[in-house]
Design a protein around this motif. Structure first.
Motif, mmCIF file in Angstrom:
data_model
loop_
_atom_site.group_PDB
_atom_site.id
_atom_site.type_symbol
_atom_site.label_atom_id
_atom_site.label_comp_id
_atom_site.label_asym_id
_atom_site.label_seq_id
_atom_site.Cartn_x
_atom_site.Cartn_y
_atom_site.Cartn_z
ATOM 1 N N SER A 463 43.260 43.239 5.471
ATOM 2 C CA SER A 463 43.534 44.856 5.871
ATOM 3 C C SER A 463 44.886 44.945 5.578
ATOM 4 O O SER A 463 45.366 46.609 5.877
ATOM 5 N N ALA A 464 45.498 44.746 4.865
ATOM 6 C CA ALA A 464 46.871 44.899 3.674
ATOM 7 C C ALA A 464 46.140 45.692 2.625
ATOM 8 O O ALA A 464 46.504 47.073 2.726
ATOM 9 N N TYR A 465 44.252 45.620 2.371
ATOM 10 C CA TYR A 465 44.153 46.677 1.462
ATOM 11 C C TYR A 465 44.409 48.083 2.513
ATOM 12 O O TYR A 465 44.662 48.903 1.490
ATOM 13 N N TYR A 466 43.785 48.282 3.180
ATOM 14 C CA TYR A 466 43.568 49.320 4.404
ATOM 15 C C TYR A 466 45.519 50.053 4.879
ATOM 16 O O TYR A 466 45.663 51.559 4.981
ATOM 17 N N ALA A 467 46.229 48.895 4.792
ATOM 18 C CA ALA A 467 48.092 49.461 5.258
ATOM 19 C C ALA A 467 48.336 50.362 4.318
ATOM 20 O O ALA A 467 49.077 51.350 4.400
ATOM 21 N N GLN A 468 47.793 49.720 2.344
ATOM 22 C CA GLN A 468 48.230 50.844 1.660
ATOM 23 C C GLN A 468 47.609 51.693 1.320
ATOM 24 O O GLN A 468 48.205 53.130 0.937
ATOM 25 N N LYS A 469 46.266 51.600 1.794
ATOM 26 C CA LYS A 469 45.198 53.092 0.609
ATOM 27 C C LYS A 469 45.327 54.423 2.282
ATOM 28 O O LYS A 469 45.755 54.855 1.804
ATOM 29 N N TYR A 470 46.360 53.639 3.683
ATOM 30 C CA TYR A 470 46.684 54.911 4.248
ATOM 31 C C TYR A 470 47.880 55.088 4.900
ATOM 32 O O TYR A 470 47.996 55.338 5.596
ATOM 33 N N GLN A 471 48.663 54.144 4.554
ATOM 34 C CA GLN A 471 50.310 54.540 3.915
ATOM 35 C C GLN A 471 50.285 53.863 5.800
ATOM 36 O O GLN A 471 51.317 54.854 6.502
ATOM 37 N N ILE A 478 45.741 46.288 10.932
ATOM 38 C CA ILE A 478 45.324 44.652 11.260
ATOM 39 C C ILE A 478 44.861 44.656 12.801
ATOM 40 O O ILE A 478 43.351 44.481 12.867
ATOM 41 N N GLN A 479 45.463 45.814 13.777
ATOM 42 C CA GLN A 479 44.766 45.907 14.628
ATOM 43 C C GLN A 479 43.227 46.818 14.542
ATOM 44 O O GLN A 479 42.361 46.737 15.839
ATOM 45 N N VAL A 480 43.957 48.055 14.450
ATOM 46 C CA VAL A 480 42.363 48.833 13.726
ATOM 47 C C VAL A 480 41.080 47.963 13.690
ATOM 48 O O VAL A 480 39.957 48.232 14.068
ATOM 49 N N LEU A 481 41.633 47.395 12.358
ATOM 50 C CA LEU A 481 40.928 46.735 11.548
ATOM 51 C C LEU A 481 39.992 45.610 12.558
ATOM 52 O O LEU A 481 38.595 44.924 12.617
ATOM 53 N N TYR A 482 41.054 44.634 13.465
ATOM 54 C CA TYR A 482 40.845 43.865 14.401
ATOM 55 C C TYR A 482 39.214 43.812 15.517
ATOM 56 O O TYR A 482 38.344 44.125 15.748
ATOM 57 N N ALA A 483 39.682 45.591 16.323
ATOM 58 C CA ALA A 483 39.270 46.154 16.302
ATOM 59 C C ALA A 483 38.051 46.645 16.441
ATOM 60 O O ALA A 483 36.690 46.207 17.045
ATOM 61 N N MET A 521 39.993 53.890 10.036
ATOM 62 C CA MET A 521 38.556 53.698 11.172
ATOM 63 C C MET A 521 37.245 53.924 10.376
ATOM 64 O O MET A 521 36.723 53.514 10.767
ATOM 65 N N ALA A 522 37.472 55.772 10.251
ATOM 66 C CA ALA A 522 35.925 56.155 9.458
ATOM 67 C C ALA A 522 35.912 55.547 8.411
ATOM 68 O O ALA A 522 34.370 55.259 7.756
ATOM 69 N N ASP A 523 36.371 54.795 7.210
ATOM 70 C CA ASP A 523 35.945 54.117 6.001
ATOM 71 C C ASP A 523 35.747 52.881 6.447
ATOM 72 O O ASP A 523 34.413 52.675 5.724
ATOM 73 N N CYS A 524 36.600 51.984 7.358
ATOM 74 C CA CYS A 524 35.425 50.771 8.037
ATOM 75 C C CYS A 524 33.924 50.976 9.311
ATOM 76 O O CYS A 524 33.748 50.032 8.307
ATOM 77 N N LEU A 525 33.493 52.034 9.007
ATOM 78 C CA LEU A 525 32.424 52.272 10.269
ATOM 79 C C LEU A 525 31.599 53.411 9.645
ATOM 80 O O LEU A 525 30.803 53.631 9.829
ATOM 81 N N SER A 526 32.100 53.648 7.737
ATOM 82 C CA SER A 526 31.360 54.853 7.629
ATOM 83 C C SER A 526 31.123 55.741 7.937
ATOM 84 O O SER A 526 29.969 56.190 8.481
ATOM 85 N N PHE A 527 32.263 56.322 8.785
ATOM 86 C CA PHE A 527 31.798 56.811 9.863
ATOM 87 C C PHE A 527 32.221 58.645 8.595
ATOM 88 O O PHE A 527 33.196 58.308 7.638
ATOM 89 N N ASP A 528 31.844 60.062 8.567
ATOM 90 C CA ASP A 528 32.117 61.294 7.974
ATOM 91 C C ASP A 528 33.046 61.521 8.134
ATOM 92 O O ASP A 528 34.218 61.666 9.319
ATOM 93 N N SER A 529 33.135 62.594 7.286
ATOM 94 C CA SER A 529 34.750 63.736 8.325
ATOM 95 C C SER A 529 34.234 64.512 8.889
ATOM 96 O O SER A 529 35.439 65.146 10.024
ATOM 97 N N THR A 530 32.917 65.378 9.668
ATOM 98 C CA THR A 530 32.982 65.299 10.680
ATOM 99 C C THR A 530 33.570 64.800 12.384
ATOM 100 O O THR A 530 34.714 65.369 12.934
#
Ligand code: FAD
Length: 549
Positions: A463-471, A478-483, A521-530
């Motif tokens: 989750s630290a990777y995502y925290a940095q990537k998405y500020q 961590i809660q988004v990733l866990y969910a 979330m889109a990144d974790c779930l491989s969802f697109d821009s739509t």
């Protein structure tokens, strides 16, 4: 493909190829509780939910595990006794999600009950509900009452009764039931809607369901020996799909709303249960940095998927608060968030909203469709037991006994309150260091996830990777990733409404972080821009609806 999407795919494949003992329709407390009961008795169990777990009434309640004081008013003695016992069982099985908290009941000159009658009513309630000696009521003088609640209107105040209510997080409790059912071997699927039934050759008996995957749009037929309709306020809609029975109304919906105020505007430190302006009773309950107030009780026939929060009912709750607390300048402008839910009440012709019993009923149709309706969040376990007894009878497995009284829920595997509190202290210190947060923030997370906090901690490096990537702040990431990874969240609102409740209790922070949160979330779930655009628009619409209609 993300790990969570591939596990969902696996669960869907299993759902299609298994011949189930029982399929349960509805992922609220009733359905998830029934899935847990039947899976723990060894039945092959599938639970399907058209939205997210707890997206119906079970995530829209007052968030109390009642001892049932209010039912005493309607002389529902059996109900008070049952929910009192259930409350104690639930607290033992889910110490992280159900905790006792004092509630104050102010007594005023000319009120419905005086000091003596309030004390007697509470004594009867505590006796019926089997309340522990340590949690018995205490009658307080006017001065003692004001020392706890200085804002209370002083004129006519005689004093108050302090008693104990149990508080919960309704959506997380329901989710924990779904996860516990899964641990017991059930397959549970959110975002899958029942659209129809299949029948045997006589066209008289239901043999399965026609299910639509709401994420991919595919439609499947799944077979089972017994089908349970636990669709809460939608019970009649499911019933109407059964072509062998005459469409019949079994439920009466009653809408209740809650409003959320900042503790800056309503500085309340203790929960209060007070007389409303029309003789009803209203709760004001502090939570995190907010106070929520509710509820209303109005017969309802509108949209069940998104019941509105009417401006008129917001005005009513603000008027109730102003009538009892010294808050002259408070107005609906101060409302930060709100929610609205529909009680699935079993129809009792000619009775007013507040007078209809909160008891539950089981109905079995000619087609074999078993319906369980009514009841309360607090009584879900007993409802589930009655439903599962019936399922066993239908399946000819009469020897199987209910096991849920002694079955801890997911995250609640603690032997005693002392063990739990020690765990909270140790893990709070660990999380403070790992996430670099204050003790208050760390403790909140430990209490929210209970034993599962170790699984949360294991995801911190990722989750630290995502925290940095998405500020994003570390506790959010961590809660988004866990969910997403562990709690089957598939839409942003699953996270901000039901996994974290930030939409209700941290709306200001959420307004600043919803875009990076959705992108993560889109990144974790491989969802697109739509998908990202839809989720952002949905959040913005929800915020605009908070002004009331
Ligand atoms: P729901 O939670 O509504 O679950 C039914 C589910 O079925 C829904 O999630 C829905 O999406 C799903 N579904 C519908 N159709 C389909 C389909 N075609 N396919 C698949 N799934 C489908 N009780 C308490 O004990 N304490 C409280 O403090 C309290 N406060 C309340 C306050 C308010 C304002 C309200 C409205 C209720 C309150 N209650 C309280 C009562 C309690 O919330 C409900 O009795 C309980 O949550 C009902 O649970 P359920 O599972 O029966 O229904």
């Amino acid at each position: 493909m993300s790990q969570s999407i591939s596990s969902r795919e696996e669960a869907l494949q299993k759902a299609l190829h298994e011949h189930w003992d029982v399929i349960i329709i509805g992922g609220g407390a009733t359905g998830c509780g029934t899935a847990l009961d039947s899976a723990s008795r060894g039945l092959k169990t599938l639970l399907v939910e058209k939205g997210d777990f707890a997206s119906g009434t079970s995530g829209r309640s007052t968030k109390l595990i009642h001892g049932g004081l209010r039912y005493l008013k309607n002389l529902e003695v059996g109900l008070v006794r049952e929910v009192g016992k259930e409350r104690a069982i639930l607290q033992r099985n889910a110490r992280h999600l159900v905790y006792r908290d004092p509630m104050f009941l102010p007594v005023y000159d000319g009120g419905e009950l005086g000091r003596t009658s309030t004390a007697i009513a509470l004594w009867v309630y505590e006796w019926l509900a089997g309340v522990d000696a340590a949690e018995r009521r205490k009658m307080l003088s006017k001065e003692e009452t004001l020392s706890h609640i200085p804002l209370l209107q002083k004129e006519g105040l005689q004093g108050s009764a302090k008693y104990f209510e149990y508080r919960t997080d309704d959506a997380r409790l329901t989710l924990s039931l779904a996860l516990s059912a899964q641990q017991q071997g059930a397959t549970v699927l959110n975002y899958t809607a029942v659209e129809n039934f299949t029948y045997d050759d006589s066209a008289q008996h239901i043999t399965g369901i026609v299910l639509k995957d709401q994420i991919k749009g595919q439609v499947y037929t799944i077979k089972a020996k017994c089908i349970v309709n636990a669709a809460g306020p939608w019970v009649d809609h499911i019933h109407a799909l059964d072509k062998t029975t005459k469409a019949e109304t079994k439920l009466k919906g009653s809408r209740g709303i809650h409003i959320v105020l900042s503790s800056f505007d309503f500085p309340l430190k203790q929960a209060v249960y007070f007389d409303a302006i029309d003789g009803r009773m209203v709760f004001a309950i502090p939570r995190e940095e907010k106070v929520y107030v509710g509820t209303t009780d109005v017969f309802y026939e509108g949209s069940l998927d998104n019941p509105v929060v009417p401006k008129k009912e917001m005005d009513y709750l603000i008027a109730c608060v102003k009538a009892k607390f010294d808050l002259k300048s408070l107005s609906t402008e101060h409302i930060e968030s709100a929610w609205s839910g529909v009680r699935p009440l079993v129809l009792e012709k000619g009775k007013a909203e507040g007078k209809i019993s909160r008891k539950d009923e089981l109905f079995i149709a000619k087609s074999g469709l078993l319906t369980i309706a009514g009841g309360k969040l607090t009584g879900y376990r007993k409802m589930a037991e009655r439903a599962t007894d019936k399922i066993c009878k239908v399946l000819g497995k009469t020897s199987s006994a209910c096991k849920t009284e002694k079955l801890p829920l997911s995250g609640g595997e603690f032997l005693s309150d002392e063990v739990f509190e020690k765990f909270v202290s140790t893990k709070t210190i660990e999380l403070m260091t790992l996430l670099n947060v204050m003790s208050y923030e760390a403790e909140l997370l430990v209490r929210r996830y209970g034993k599962q906090v170790d699984a949360l901690i294991a995801l911190i490096p990722q989750s630290a990777y995502y925290a940095q990537k998405y500020q994003l702040a570390k506790p959010i990431a961590i809660q988004v990733l866990y969910a997403v990874e562990k709690e089957m969240a598939l839409n942003a609102k699953d996270v901000y409404i039901r996994r974290t409740s930030d939409f209700y209790f941290r709306i200001e922070q959420l307004k600043k972080s919803y875009k990076p949160m959705i992108a993560m979330m889109a990144d974790c779930l491989s969802f697109d821009s739509t998908w990202i655009k839809e989720q952002e628009e949905e959040f913005e619409t929800k915020v605009s609806e908070l002004k009331g209609r």
